[in-house]
Scaffold this motif. Structure first.
Motif, PDB file in Angstrom:
ATOM      1  N   PHE A  21      -3.867 -37.761  86.626  1.00  0.00           N
ATOM      2  CA  PHE A  21      -4.582 -36.510  86.883  1.00  0.00           C
ATOM      3  C   PHE A  21      -5.922 -36.775  87.574  1.00  0.00           C
ATOM      4  O   PHE A  21      -6.228 -36.197  88.616  1.00  0.00           O
ATOM      5  N   LEU A  22      -6.703 -37.700  86.994  1.00  0.00           N
ATOM      6  CA  LEU A  22      -8.028 -37.969  87.563  1.00  0.00           C
ATOM      7  C   LEU A  22      -7.914 -38.579  88.961  1.00  0.00           C
ATOM      8  O   LEU A  22      -8.622 -38.176  89.885  1.00  0.00           O
ATOM      9  N   LEU A  23      -6.997 -39.541  89.102  1.00  0.00           N
ATOM     10  CA  LEU A  23      -6.790 -40.149  90.419  1.00  0.00           C
ATOM     11  C   LEU A  23      -6.394 -39.091  91.442  1.00  0.00           C
ATOM     12  O   LEU A  23      -6.916 -39.057  92.556  1.00  0.00           O
ATOM     13  N   GLY A  24      -5.465 -38.228  91.034  1.00  0.00           N
ATOM     14  CA  GLY A  24      -4.988 -37.178  91.931  1.00  0.00           C
ATOM     15  C   GLY A  24      -6.119 -36.273  92.381  1.00  0.00           C
ATOM     16  O   GLY A  24      -6.201 -35.894  93.549  1.00  0.00           O
ATOM     17  N   ILE A  25      -7.018 -35.937  91.450  1.00  0.00           N
ATOM     18  CA  ILE A  25      -8.125 -35.045  91.789  1.00  0.00           C
ATOM     19  C   ILE A  25      -9.064 -35.699  92.796  1.00  0.00           C
ATOM     20  O   ILE A  25      -9.416 -35.111  93.817  1.00  0.00           O
ATOM     21  N   VAL A  26      -9.433 -36.939  92.504  1.00  0.00           N
ATOM     22  CA  VAL A  26     -10.369 -37.623  93.395  1.00  0.00           C
ATOM     23  C   VAL A  26      -9.746 -37.819  94.783  1.00  0.00           C
ATOM     24  O   VAL A  26     -10.335 -37.469  95.805  1.00  0.00           O
ATOM     25  N   LEU A  27      -8.520 -38.355  94.801  1.00  0.00           N
ATOM     26  CA  LEU A  27      -7.884 -38.639  96.095  1.00  0.00           C
ATOM     27  C   LEU A  27      -7.548 -37.353  96.851  1.00  0.00           C
ATOM     28  O   LEU A  27      -7.756 -37.257  98.055  1.00  0.00           O
ATOM     29  N   GLY A  28      -7.031 -36.349  96.126  1.00  0.00           N
ATOM     30  CA  GLY A  28      -6.667 -35.085  96.772  1.00  0.00           C
ATOM     31  C   GLY A  28      -7.874 -34.424  97.419  1.00  0.00           C
ATOM     32  O   GLY A  28      -7.807 -33.915  98.535  1.00  0.00           O
ATOM     33  N   LEU A  67      -1.113 -34.018  96.061  1.00  0.00           N
ATOM     34  CA  LEU A  67      -0.760 -32.946  96.989  1.00  0.00           C
ATOM     35  C   LEU A  67      -1.251 -31.587  96.491  1.00  0.00           C
ATOM     36  O   LEU A  67      -1.746 -30.773  97.264  1.00  0.00           O
ATOM     37  N   THR A  68      -1.132 -31.354  95.174  1.00  0.00           N
ATOM     38  CA  THR A  68      -1.609 -30.072  94.646  1.00  0.00           C
ATOM     39  C   THR A  68      -3.119 -29.953  94.813  1.00  0.00           C
ATOM     40  O   THR A  68      -3.637 -28.914  95.219  1.00  0.00           O
ATOM     41  N   MET A  69      -3.822 -31.042  94.474  1.00  0.00           N
ATOM     42  CA  MET A  69      -5.284 -30.990  94.576  1.00  0.00           C
ATOM     43  C   MET A  69      -5.724 -30.828  96.019  1.00  0.00           C
ATOM     44  O   MET A  69      -6.661 -30.100  96.307  1.00  0.00           O
ATOM     45  N   LYS A  70      -5.025 -31.485  96.916  1.00  0.00           N
ATOM     46  CA  LYS A  70      -5.398 -31.371  98.330  1.00  0.00           C
ATOM     47  C   LYS A  70      -5.265 -29.922  98.795  1.00  0.00           C
ATOM     48  O   LYS A  70      -6.189 -29.366  99.372  1.00  0.00           O
ATOM     49  N   SER A  71      -4.128 -29.307  98.513  1.00  0.00           N
ATOM     50  CA  SER A  71      -3.962 -27.941  99.029  1.00  0.00           C
ATOM     51  C   SER A  71      -4.898 -26.974  98.322  1.00  0.00           C
ATOM     52  O   SER A  71      -5.437 -26.055  98.931  1.00  0.00           O
ATOM     53  N   SER A  72      -5.123 -27.224  97.032  1.00  0.00           N
ATOM     54  CA  SER A  72      -6.054 -26.359  96.300  1.00  0.00           C
ATOM     55  C   SER A  72      -7.473 -26.485  96.876  1.00  0.00           C
ATOM     56  O   SER A  72      -8.164 -25.491  97.073  1.00  0.00           O
ATOM     57  N   THR A  73      -7.885 -27.721  97.166  1.00  0.00           N
ATOM     58  CA  THR A  73      -9.221 -27.938  97.726  1.00  0.00           C
ATOM     59  C   THR A  73      -9.343 -27.291  99.098  1.00  0.00           C
ATOM     60  O   THR A  73     -10.359 -26.659  99.406  1.00  0.00           O
ATOM     61  N   MET A 110      -9.942 -27.390  90.856  1.00  0.00           N
ATOM     62  CA  MET A 110      -9.234 -27.965  89.721  1.00  0.00           C
ATOM     63  C   MET A 110      -8.552 -26.923  88.843  1.00  0.00           C
ATOM     64  O   MET A 110      -7.611 -27.250  88.118  1.00  0.00           O
ATOM     65  N   LEU A 111      -9.017 -25.693  88.903  1.00  0.00           N
ATOM     66  CA  LEU A 111      -8.493 -24.670  87.979  1.00  0.00           C
ATOM     67  C   LEU A 111      -6.962 -24.592  87.954  1.00  0.00           C
ATOM     68  O   LEU A 111      -6.365 -24.673  86.885  1.00  0.00           O
ATOM     69  N   PRO A 112      -6.300 -24.449  89.122  1.00  0.00           N
ATOM     70  CA  PRO A 112      -4.836 -24.340  89.044  1.00  0.00           C
ATOM     71  C   PRO A 112      -4.159 -25.610  88.537  1.00  0.00           C
ATOM     72  O   PRO A 112      -3.023 -25.562  88.069  1.00  0.00           O
ATOM     73  N   LEU A 113      -4.869 -26.749  88.599  1.00  0.00           N
ATOM     74  CA  LEU A 113      -4.247 -27.992  88.147  1.00  0.00           C
ATOM     75  C   LEU A 113      -4.167 -28.085  86.628  1.00  0.00           C
ATOM     76  O   LEU A 113      -3.352 -28.834  86.097  1.00  0.00           O
ATOM     77  N   PHE A 114      -5.011 -27.335  85.958  1.00  0.00           N
ATOM     78  CA  PHE A 114      -4.974 -27.407  84.502  1.00  0.00           C
ATOM     79  C   PHE A 114      -3.678 -26.837  83.943  1.00  0.00           C
ATOM     80  O   PHE A 114      -3.168 -27.312  82.935  1.00  0.00           O
ATOM     81  N   ARG A 149     -12.079 -21.323  78.820  1.00  0.00           N
ATOM     82  CA  ARG A 149     -13.390 -21.963  78.838  1.00  0.00           C
ATOM     83  C   ARG A 149     -13.820 -22.215  80.276  1.00  0.00           C
ATOM     84  O   ARG A 149     -14.979 -22.124  80.625  1.00  0.00           O
ATOM     85  N   LEU A 150     -12.848 -22.593  81.115  1.00  0.00           N
ATOM     86  CA  LEU A 150     -13.176 -23.052  82.464  1.00  0.00           C
ATOM     87  C   LEU A 150     -13.294 -21.916  83.466  1.00  0.00           C
ATOM     88  O   LEU A 150     -14.015 -22.006  84.428  1.00  0.00           O
ATOM     89  N   ASP A 151     -12.553 -20.850  83.257  1.00  0.00           N
ATOM     90  CA  ASP A 151     -12.580 -19.750  84.212  1.00  0.00           C
ATOM     91  C   ASP A 151     -13.039 -18.479  83.523  1.00  0.00           C
ATOM     92  O   ASP A 151     -12.292 -17.862  82.771  1.00  0.00           O
ATOM     93  N   PRO A 152     -14.295 -18.086  83.780  1.00  0.00           N
ATOM     94  CA  PRO A 152     -14.835 -16.913  83.083  1.00  0.00           C
ATOM     95  C   PRO A 152     -14.059 -15.638  83.388  1.00  0.00           C
ATOM     96  O   PRO A 152     -14.125 -14.678  82.638  1.00  0.00           O
ATOM     97  N   ARG A 153     -13.297 -15.641  84.472  1.00  0.00           N
ATOM     98  CA  ARG A 153     -12.587 -14.416  84.825  1.00  0.00           C
ATOM     99  C   ARG A 153     -11.487 -14.072  83.845  1.00  0.00           C
ATOM    100  O   ARG A 153     -11.051 -12.943  83.756  1.00  0.00           O
TER     101      ARG A 153
END
Ligand SMILES: Nc1ncnc2c1ncn2[C@@H]1O[C@H](COP(=O)(O)OP(=O)(O)OP(=O)(O)O)[C@@H](O)[C@H]1O
Ligand SMILES: [Mg+2]
Lengths: 330, 327
Positions: free
Chosen positions: B116-123, B211-217, B249-253, B319-323
């Motif tokens: 997960f962490l690797l994916g976030i950083v690399l994405g 791939l998910t993090m990349k498209s989300s970013t 990161m929100l959709p990745l959770f 907690r992460l998304d006030p909406r």
């Protein structure tokens, strides 16, 4: 270019600015070799039809360009410095501190996972690392009251908890946070109903009176311009075609486009039966017409208009016009 | 606070439904597993009565009783931790679960967090540097590994690191240490044995996160509030973390919660290849042995994991998304 014109000091001076975008059809020139001055202590109204390049110009002043665009040429001088040749860090420190902008889609300007006040803190800390939180809070409350928002009800809220109009006002408040020398407002009322527009415009006029802040006020509503601006620049097809005092624009328009624009507006001058939509479409910014950009729609065009692009000529201390025939048409 | 209770109640209800459906589905199918168990004992030469006694011992209910009585005693069993006896291992199912769960939780949670962490950083890096060499290489890598079965890569890892280089053990949870003595040697052995399964898991799943993090970013980078933050002169690092990263990161959770929930079923191939004694390993064996009580227990633990992970995801997400915070 910081010399005085009409006894006024030039605050912002744009020369030969060209902004291009890469589009599937080719190169789109949204701003085309544009010249414009903004003086200290004035509110400059920037008007023109949708798509004429007002927003692109406004963004470019802060060197914000979409990824498919580039600033092809020009200079933007502010306080003796060319914004376009600043380093990245210089530019970062310059933004918001010297010139702040309220975007056209201002209600989308807030990070959805942060409270309004956190935006204020972030913005202040980015320019002054030693700023104290209680001072930021004090300043934020002051500004919220200035835009007629209840500080307690807004600062601790998340963006989605505010209405579009409240957000737009909160952004306007945030724009004044660092007391910038120039405030750019790009159609700040676009998402508001007419009553709220009126109310917010009045608020802005009050703020202007209190703070004497220089502003560029962008709109296509000439009625708003009449209320807040000292001077008006009329934009067409990526260039300024006329700039003059508010009185001159409304009562002595010199450019045929300005006249056409006034005719298309009810309630300012003339009656409803005189109201005419502008004939013809905007020029295609990918393939602009040769010569004067306005000539295909101009009732007064002559042969030279389709060959030579008119320069922005000085009429008097304040007024400028770009038309081959402005003398004879007056 | 109240919605948390409502969510918790809903989760429990979901779990109850899953267990119930599972029970009735199996009991009502023709040729159902309980009948098969009786057949198995008959084939071994037991009399029908004897076979029935044996099966009743293995299950937490009597298969000849009326269905609703079976169901009630099955539920009682679930609540009191009596999940029956494994036929294949002749051990209480609860004991087997208690043995397998820690191994899976240990190896998969480490793998998942790393991936997960690797994916976030690399994405994120790829989204910022679209078209760069790193972007191209990782995009290619991600698209081939997400389609690759985990045991193929696992074989390769064993061949390279265990057989050729002899750096790491090829299988098992530990070796050469006494599992009853918890000391440094034991911990080191466990960690060394976990390296290859974890590496295999990470290498085959990180592509999906990337791939998910990349498209989300990329979609967050197109948002107005990012441009607005730049216009306010915020520092790059602040924008990347608090504005772009936080929102991207929100959709990745949600995905993370799903992966967490399916941890017991998702490592079947890896645990079997590395002979790692987690839930996936037992599941495989139980299916081969047609060990119905064990299969049923493994299903139960998977259902609990999925429901619990969803519940935690809801709490965390709010907690992460006030909406989506209801207060
Ligand atoms: N990123 C972009 N890529 C391609 N074309 C663009 C881009 N941004 C702006 N344009 C084009 O530049 C021209 C000027 O756009 P701009 O947004 O400045 O208009 P505007 O005068 O602000 O209009 P409005 O009054 O509707 O806001 C338009 O033709 C628009 O399509
Ligand atoms: Mg615009």
């Amino acid at each position: 270019m910081s010399s005085a014109a009409g006894g006024k000091e030039v605050l912002l001076s744009i020369r030969g600015l060209t902004v291009e975008f890469r589009v599937p059809r080719g190169i789109l020139r949204a701003v085309d070799n544009l010249d414009l001055d903004v003086y200290s202590d004035e509110v400059l109204g920037l008007v023109g039809e949708s798509g004429c390049g007002k927003s692109v110009l406004a963004h470019t002043i802060l060197r914000i360009v979409d990824p498919n665009g580039r600033i092809a040429s020009g200079k933007i001088i502010f306080g003796g410095r060319d914004i376009l040749s600043m380093s990245k860090e210089e530019l970062r420190r310059f933004r918001w501190k010297e010139i702040a902008i309220v975007f056209q889609g201002a209600f989308n300007s807030f990070n959805p996972v942060m409270r309004i006040f956190e935006h204020m803190v972030d913005t202040t800390l980015a320019h002054d690392e030693n700023a104290k939180k209680d001072e930021i809070l004090k300043r934020s409350k002051e500004l919220m009251r200035m835009v007629r928002l209840d500080p307690e009800a807004v600062l601790e809220r998340y963006p989605h908890e505010l209405s579009g109009g409240m957000k737009q006002r909160a952004v306007a408040a945030m724009a004044m946070l660092l007391d910038p020398k120039l405030l750019i407002l790009d159609e700040p009322f676009s998402a508001l109903d007419v009553l709220t527009q009126k109310f917010f415009l009045k608020t802005l006029v009050d703020i202007r009176r209190e703070t004497k802040k220089s502003m560029i006020f962008i709109t296509h509503d000439l009625a708003q311009v009449a209320e807040i601006a000292d001077r008006v620049a009329v934009m067409y097809g990526g260039v300024i075609v006329e700039a003059a005092s508010v009185e001159d624009i409304f009562y002595r328009p010199r450019h045929p486009y300005t006249r056409a624009l006034l005719k298309a507006v009810p309630s300012i001058v003339g009656s409803v039966d005189e109201l005419k939509p502008l004939p013809g479409p905007l020029p295609d910014p990918v393939n602009p017409p040769p010569g004067c950009e306005f000539h295909p729609r101009c009732p007064h065009r002559v042969e030279i208009c389709s060959r030579v692009r008119p320069n922005l000529e000085r009429v008097d201390d304040v007024s400028l016009v770009a038309c081959h025939r402005w003398r004879e048409l007056n | 606070m109240r919605w948390i209770f409502r969510k918790a109640a809903l989760s429990l209800f979901t779990l109850f439904c899953a267990i119930t459906i599972n029970f009735f589905l199996y009991r009502m199918m023709p040729g159902n597993p309980v009948d098969m168990m009786i057949q198995q004992f008959l084939a071994l030469g037991y009399s029908y009565e004897e076979a029935l006694t044996r099966v009743s011992m293995a299950l937490s209910f009597v298969p000849t009783a009326p269905l609703h009585e079976q169901y009630v005693s099955f539920l009682k069993g679930v609540l009191t931790g009596n999940l029956g006896y494994s036929i294949w291992l002749a051990t209480p199912v609860a004991t087997i679960l208690g043995y397998g769960i820690p191994w899976t939780v240990f190896s998969v949670s480490i793998s998942l967090v790393i991936s997960f962490l690797l994916g976030i950083v690399l994405g994120m890096h790829m989204a910022y540097r679209r078209g760069s060499i790193i972007d191209k290489v990782l995009s290619f890598y991600s698209s081939i590994t997400t389609a690759m079965p985990q045991n193929i890569l696992g074989f390769f890892m064993i061949w390279v690191f265990a057989i050729q280089l002899k750096w790491l053990p090829a299988s098992g949870p530990y070796s050469g240490v006494d599992p009853r003595v918890f000391n440094l040697d034991f911990v080191i052995s466990v960690l060394r044995h976990a390296v290859l399964p974890i590496l295999t898991y990470v290498l085959t799943t990180v592509g999906g996160w990337i791939l998910t993090m990349k498209s989300s970013t990329i979609s967050v980078l197109g948002e107005y509030y990012v441009t607005a933050a730049e216009a306010r002169g915020l520092k790059d690092r602040r924008i990347v973390t608090a504005y772009v990263g936080r929102n991207a990161m929100l959709p990745l959770f949600t995905r993370f919660a799903i992966a967490l929930g399916f941890m017991f079923g998702g490592v079947l191939l890896i645990e079997n290849l590395f002979l790692y004694p987690g839930i996936g390993r037992f599941l495989n064996q139980a299916v081969y042995a047609r060990d119905y009580p064990l299969i049923s227990g493994l299903f139960l633990i998977t259902a609990v994991a999925v429901v619990a992970a969803n519940f935690m995801a809801d709490l965390l997400y709010s907690r992460l998304d006030p909406r989506i915070r209801f207060e």
